[in-house]
Design a protein around this motif. Structure first.
Motif, PDB file in Angstrom:
ATOM      1  N   PHE A 157      35.477  54.960  78.452  1.00 46.90           N
ATOM      2  CA  PHE A 157      34.632  53.810  78.120  1.00 46.90           C
ATOM      3  C   PHE A 157      33.625  54.197  77.036  1.00 46.90           C
ATOM      4  O   PHE A 157      33.442  53.487  76.042  1.00 46.90           O
ATOM      5  CB  PHE A 157      33.925  53.318  79.385  1.00 46.90           C
ATOM      6  N   ALA A 158      32.974  55.333  77.205  1.00 44.88           N
ATOM      7  CA  ALA A 158      32.000  55.786  76.210  1.00 44.88           C
ATOM      8  C   ALA A 158      32.659  56.037  74.859  1.00 44.88           C
ATOM      9  O   ALA A 158      32.095  55.710  73.804  1.00 44.88           O
ATOM     10  CB  ALA A 158      31.302  57.055  76.699  1.00 44.88           C
ATOM     11  N   ASP A 159      33.849  56.601  74.865  1.00 42.21           N
ATOM     12  CA  ASP A 159      34.523  56.951  73.618  1.00 42.21           C
ATOM     13  C   ASP A 159      34.808  55.722  72.759  1.00 42.21           C
ATOM     14  O   ASP A 159      34.889  55.832  71.531  1.00 42.21           O
ATOM     15  CB  ASP A 159      35.831  57.692  73.927  1.00 42.21           C
ATOM     16  N   MET A 160      34.945  54.573  73.399  1.00 41.19           N
ATOM     17  CA  MET A 160      35.157  53.337  72.642  1.00 41.19           C
ATOM     18  C   MET A 160      34.047  53.124  71.618  1.00 41.19           C
ATOM     19  O   MET A 160      34.287  52.621  70.519  1.00 41.19           O
ATOM     20  CB  MET A 160      35.228  52.141  73.599  1.00 41.19           C
ATOM     21  N   PHE A 161      32.825  53.524  71.969  1.00 39.38           N
ATOM     22  CA  PHE A 161      31.666  53.227  71.142  1.00 39.38           C
ATOM     23  C   PHE A 161      31.353  54.359  70.154  1.00 39.38           C
ATOM     24  O   PHE A 161      30.289  54.371  69.529  1.00 39.38           O
ATOM     25  CB  PHE A 161      30.474  52.914  72.040  1.00 39.38           C
ATOM     26  N   CYS A 162      32.297  55.285  70.019  1.00 43.04           N
ATOM     27  CA  CYS A 162      32.229  56.300  68.969  1.00 43.04           C
ATOM     28  C   CYS A 162      33.235  56.002  67.866  1.00 43.04           C
ATOM     29  O   CYS A 162      33.430  56.814  66.955  1.00 43.04           O
ATOM     30  CB  CYS A 162      32.493  57.695  69.546  1.00 43.04           C
ATOM     31  N   GLY A 163      33.864  54.840  67.943  1.00 49.66           N
ATOM     32  CA  GLY A 163      34.850  54.437  66.948  1.00 49.66           C
ATOM     33  C   GLY A 163      34.435  53.173  66.226  1.00 49.66           C
ATOM     34  O   GLY A 163      33.461  52.501  66.599  1.00 49.66           O
ATOM     35  N   ASP A 164      35.188  52.806  65.193  1.00 45.94           N
ATOM     36  CA  ASP A 164      34.843  51.661  64.351  1.00 45.94           C
ATOM     37  C   ASP A 164      34.853  50.340  65.102  1.00 45.94           C
ATOM     38  O   ASP A 164      33.912  49.544  64.979  1.00 45.94           O
ATOM     39  CB  ASP A 164      35.819  51.570  63.166  1.00 45.94           C
ATOM     40  N   ASP A 165      35.915  50.072  65.837  1.00 45.66           N
ATOM     41  CA  ASP A 165      36.125  48.735  66.367  1.00 45.66           C
ATOM     42  C   ASP A 165      34.970  48.258  67.237  1.00 45.66           C
ATOM     43  O   ASP A 165      34.416  47.171  67.021  1.00 45.66           O
ATOM     44  CB  ASP A 165      37.427  48.689  67.170  1.00 45.66           C
ATOM     45  N   TRP A 166      34.599  49.059  68.216  1.00 50.04           N
ATOM     46  CA  TRP A 166      33.582  48.608  69.155  1.00 50.04           C
ATOM     47  C   TRP A 166      32.164  48.832  68.632  1.00 50.04           C
ATOM     48  O   TRP A 166      31.232  48.142  69.036  1.00 50.04           O
ATOM     49  CB  TRP A 166      33.796  49.261  70.527  1.00 50.04           C
ATOM     50  N   THR A 167      31.992  49.767  67.703  1.00 51.94           N
ATOM     51  CA  THR A 167      30.698  49.878  67.034  1.00 51.94           C
ATOM     52  C   THR A 167      30.412  48.604  66.253  1.00 51.94           C
ATOM     53  O   THR A 167      29.324  48.016  66.352  1.00 51.94           O
ATOM     54  CB  THR A 167      30.671  51.085  66.090  1.00 51.94           C
ATOM     55  N   ILE A 168      31.378  48.156  65.479  1.00 55.04           N
ATOM     56  CA  ILE A 168      31.184  46.954  64.671  1.00 55.04           C
ATOM     57  C   ILE A 168      31.081  45.714  65.561  1.00 55.04           C
ATOM     58  O   ILE A 168      30.285  44.806  65.290  1.00 55.04           O
ATOM     59  CB  ILE A 168      32.305  46.827  63.640  1.00 55.04           C
ATOM     60  N   ARG A 169      31.839  45.691  66.642  1.00 52.17           N
ATOM     61  CA  ARG A 169      31.736  44.543  67.558  1.00 52.17           C
ATOM     62  C   ARG A 169      30.326  44.418  68.127  1.00 52.17           C
ATOM     63  O   ARG A 169      29.773  43.311  68.223  1.00 52.17           O
ATOM     64  CB  ARG A 169      32.753  44.703  68.701  1.00 52.17           C
ATOM     65  N   THR A 170      29.717  45.528  68.525  1.00 48.65           N
ATOM     66  CA  THR A 170      28.408  45.468  69.163  1.00 48.65           C
ATOM     67  C   THR A 170      27.268  45.321  68.171  1.00 48.65           C
ATOM     68  O   THR A 170      26.222  44.764  68.508  1.00 48.65           O
ATOM     69  CB  THR A 170      28.155  46.726  70.017  1.00 48.65           C
ATOM     70  N   GLN A 171      27.457  45.808  66.938  1.00 52.23           N
ATOM     71  CA  GLN A 171      26.367  45.818  65.969  1.00 52.23           C
ATOM     72  C   GLN A 171      26.466  44.725  64.913  1.00 52.23           C
ATOM     73  O   GLN A 171      25.459  44.375  64.294  1.00 52.23           O
ATOM     74  CB  GLN A 171      26.290  47.178  65.279  1.00 52.23           C
TER      75      GLN A 171
END
Length: 578
Positions: free
Chosen positions: A402-416
Motif C-alpha cells: 500500500f505504501a509503495d503505491m505512493f512512491c510512484g507516479d500514478d498515485w502521487t499525481i492522483r493525490t496531489q
C-alpha cells in the motif's frame, strides 16, 4: 569526512518537520514480520514463494500487482485530519485504494492540530493501530519507538521483497536508503519527499508584496529593513489599494501552524541566521551553534516589536491559521499588501490571475549591520517517516505494498493533482517542462491550491506523501507564468532568484542518535521550541520588553538546557561526519 556506517543521512533529531515512524517486536534483527505463517520474519522472507496466478499462499499479490490481497483485509490506520481536506474517512482516494487493493481501513482520526498529542497517548497506552501516516515522528522518534521500544517494525526485508516504486527511487537516489537507515541497521519508516527533490521548498521563508500597492504609493520593492518599514508605513497611511479609504489597509500579515507563514523568521534573517526548522541550530565549518539567543536575534526582535507597536503588523498574524490568512487574501477587495507564507497560493487564489500576478516575493532584506542571508537547503534529504507499520499489524506485506503505491507516479499525481481528464491530461506535443529542456508528458487542466479545494473531494495534499518521483518536471510550461497551470514553474523561479542570498551557513545534514540521546534531545527540543515561540510572541507584542527582559529570556533557555541540547547535536554530528 567519513560517514559512520551505523548512522543514516536521514534528519537531525532537532528538525521540526520530520514524519511518522515504525518498528517491530523483532528488535534489532532487521527482520520483517511474517504474514500469517507462524514463521520468523527472516524465514518468511527467505522462503521461496509459490504463486497461484498473482497471489502467494497467503493471498498476497506479487510486487506491483493488484489487488494486493486476494480476499478483503482490514488495516487500522492513524491519520491526522488536514484542515484543507474533506473528511478523510470518506475521501474518494481511500475509496479508490480500497477498490483497487482489497484493503479496507479502520480509521483513528484526529484533527491535525492536536493529532501529535493523541498519537503520543496511543503509543504510551499500547492501544495503537497497524499503520500510522502523516507528519508525526522525527528521526529521534524512529530510534525511540523502533530500536528502543520495538513498537515499530523493521521494514528492510519487506521493502526488498515487496516494493517496486520505492526501490526505483533508491536507484535514482542511492543516498536515500542510507538516510533511512537507523544506527541499528534497520529502516523503521518511509519518509516524505516532495516531487523527488528540493524544488521551491529549498527556501522556506518568503514574504510576498503587492507590486500594484508599491506603484500606488510611489515606492519600489524594499531591500533593507529601513526600506521595509517605510513601505509598510506608506501602506498603512496612504490609500495603497486605491479605493478612496486610507484606513482599510493591512500592511503585513501571516499565520501560525502552517508552512513558513510566521511573520518573524524572514525578518530576523536580516539581523542574524535564524531557522526554526533546524531546531534553532546553525552549522558552519563543522561547528554547531545555537541561534535562539544571539545579539542579532535580540536586535531583530526589537525591530519587529517596533513594527508591531506602530500598527504595521496585523495582530491576527500571531494567532490565525492558514485558512484565515487566505480569507484575507481572497476578499473581494485587496486589503493586505504583504504576507509571509511558503508560497503565494497560501494567501491568494492563484486562479484569480490578475490578483495573483500583483504579488511577488521580496529578496532577503539587509539589516542595519549589513547582514543579509536566508536559510537555504542545497541538497535533497529525506528525514523521519511519513508511513510506519507497528507490531500490531497482521498484514505487513499488504501494508508495505500500500505504501509503495505512493512512491510512484500514478498515485502521487492522483493525490496531489487529481484525476486524468479532469485536473490533468497528456501534454501538448512539443512542449517542455519547467526546466525548459525536459519534454513534457502531462499538462494541468486546472491548478488550485489546498485552500481553494478544501471543500472538494479531489486531492488529499499532505495527508500522506512518501518518496515521490520528480513528477512536477513532467508538466508542460507554456504562456503566461502567472497562469495557474504554470504555478510550480513560477514558484521555482521565485526561489531561484533567492539563491545569491543563501545564508553563509552549511546545511545541517541528517543524523540519527542513540536511544538515550534521542530521548533526551526530543524532550529538550519540544520544551525549547515552545519556549522560544511563546517568548518571541511576547517580545513582538510588547508583553515583554526586549531590552529589560532579554537576560531573563536567556536564563530560561539555560534552564531548559539549551547549551546541552546544542552540545548533544554537536556530538552526534561529530560521530557521524568527522
Amino acid at each position: 569526512m567519513r560517514l559512520r556506517k551505523a548512522v543514516s543521512l536521514a534528519v537531525t533529531a532537532a528538525m521540526v518537520f520530520s514524519l511518522a515512524a515504525c518498528g517491530s517486536g523483532g528488535g534489532n534483527t532487521g527482520e520483517s514480520a511474517a504474514v500469517n505463517t507462524g514463521q520468523t520474519a527472516n524465514e518468511s522472507v527467505q522462503a521461496e514463494k509459490t504463486y497461484d496466478g498473482i497471489f502467494d499462499e497467503n493471498g498476497i499479490s506479487k510486487p506491483g500487482e493488484f489487488p494486493i490481497s486476494k480476499e478483503p483485509i482490514t488495516l487500522s490506520i492513524f491519520v491526522g485530519q488536514q484542515a484543507g481536506v474533506v473528511d478523510i474517512t470518506k475521501h474518494s482516494i481511500f475509496k479508490e485504494v480500497s477498490e483497487l487493493t482489497n484493503i479496507n481501513f479502520d480509521f483513528i482520526v484526529a484533527p491535525q492540530e492536536g493529532a501529535q498529542d493523541k498519537l503520543n497517548m496511543l503509543l504510551a497506552s499500547g492501544d495503537y493501530p497497524d499503520i500510522i501516516i502523516g507528519s508525526f515522528f522525527t528521526n529521534a522518534d524512529l530510534v525511540k519507538y523502533g530500536t528502543g521500544e520495538n513498537i515499530l517494525i523493521p521494514l528492510n526485508d519487506l521493502i526488498e521483497e515487496n516494493c517496486v516504486n520505492l526501490k526505483q527511487r533508491w536507484e535514482e537516489n542511492p543516498q536515500f536508503k542510507d538516510m533511512m537507515t537507523t544506527p541499528d541497521g534497520n529502516i523503521y519508516g518511509i519518509p516524505s519527499l516532495d516531487s523527488g527533490g528540493l524544488g521551491h521548498g529549498a527556501v522556506n521563508y518568503k514574504v510576498w508584496m503587492n507590486n500594484k500597492w508599491l506603484e500606488n504609493v510611489g515606492m519600489k520593492a524594499p531591500e533593507t529593513t529601513d526600506e521595509f518599514r517605510a513601505v509598510l508605513e506608506a501602506f498603512k497611511e496612504q490609500d495603497a489599494n486605491g479605493n478612496g479609504d486610507p484606513n482599510d489597509e493591512i500592511p503585513f500579515s501571516g499565520a501560525i501552524g502552517t508552512w513558513a507563514a510566521e511573520v518573524y523568521p524572514y525578518l530576523l534573517n536580516a539581523f542574524d541566521y535564524f531557522d526554526p526548522s533546524n531546531g534553532y541550530l546553525k552549522l558552519k565549518d563543522g561547528v554547531i551553534t545555537g541561534t535562539a539567543g544571539t545579539d542579532g536575534i535580540k536586535e531583530g526582535l526589537k525591530y519587529i516589536a517596533g513594527l508591531y507597536a506602530d500598527g504595521l503588523i496585523d495582530p491576527a498574524a500571531l494567532t490565525q491559521d492558514e485558512s484565515q490568512l487566505s480569507a484575507i487574501g481572497t476578499k473581494e477587495e485587496v486589503i493586505c499588501g504583504t504576507a509571509a507564507c511558503g508560497h503565494i497560493g497560501m494567501f491568494v487564489d492563484i486562479n484569480d490571475i490578475e490578483r495573483s500576478r500583483e504579488y511577488d516575493n521580496l529578496l532577503p532584506l539587509e539589516g542595519p549591520d549589513g547582514y543579509r542571508g536566508i536559510p537555504t537547503q542545497t541538497v535533497a534529504v529525506v528525514q523521519g517517516a511519513a508511513f510506519v507499520i507497528t507490531d500490531k499489524c497482521k498484514y505487513p506485506e499488504a501494508a508495505i505494498k500500500f505504501a509503495d503505491m505512493f512512491c510512484g507516479d500514478d498515485w502521487t499525481i492522483r493525490t496531489q493533482v487529481g484525476i486524468k481528464g479532469q485536473q490533468w491530461d497528456d501534454a501538448d506535443e512539443g512542449t517542455v517542462g519547467m526546466d525548459g529542456v525536459t519534454p513534457a508528458t502531462r499538462k494541468y487542466l486546472e491548478m488550485r491550491t489546498q485552500n481553494a479545494t478544501a471543500a472538494e473531494d479531489i486531492k488529499w495534499h499532505w495527508t500522506m506523501r512518501l518518496i515521490e518521483p520528480n513528477w512536477k518536471k513532467t508538466f508542460q510550461v507554456t504562456g503566461d507564468i502567472a497562469d495557474p497551470s504554470n504555478y510550480e514553474a513560477r514558484l521555482q523561479q521565485c526561489t531561484d532568484k533567492l539563491a545569491p542570498y543563501a545564508a553563509d551557513a552549511d546545511y545541517i545534514p541528517p543524523f540519527f542518535l542513540d536511544v538515550e540521546d534521542a530521548n533526551q534531545i526530543a524532550s529538550m527540543k519540544t520544551a525549547i521550541d515552545d519556549y522560544v515561540k511563546s517568548s518571541f510572541i511576547e517580545f513582538i507584542t510588547g508583553a515583554k520588553d526586549v531590552d529589560k527582559d532579554w537576560d531573563t529570556y536567556l536564563a530560561g533557555l539555560d534552564k531548559l538546557q539549551y547549551k546541552e541540547y546544542v552540545a548533544l547535536n554537536q556530538k552526534a554530528y561529530d560521530e557521524a561526519y568527522k
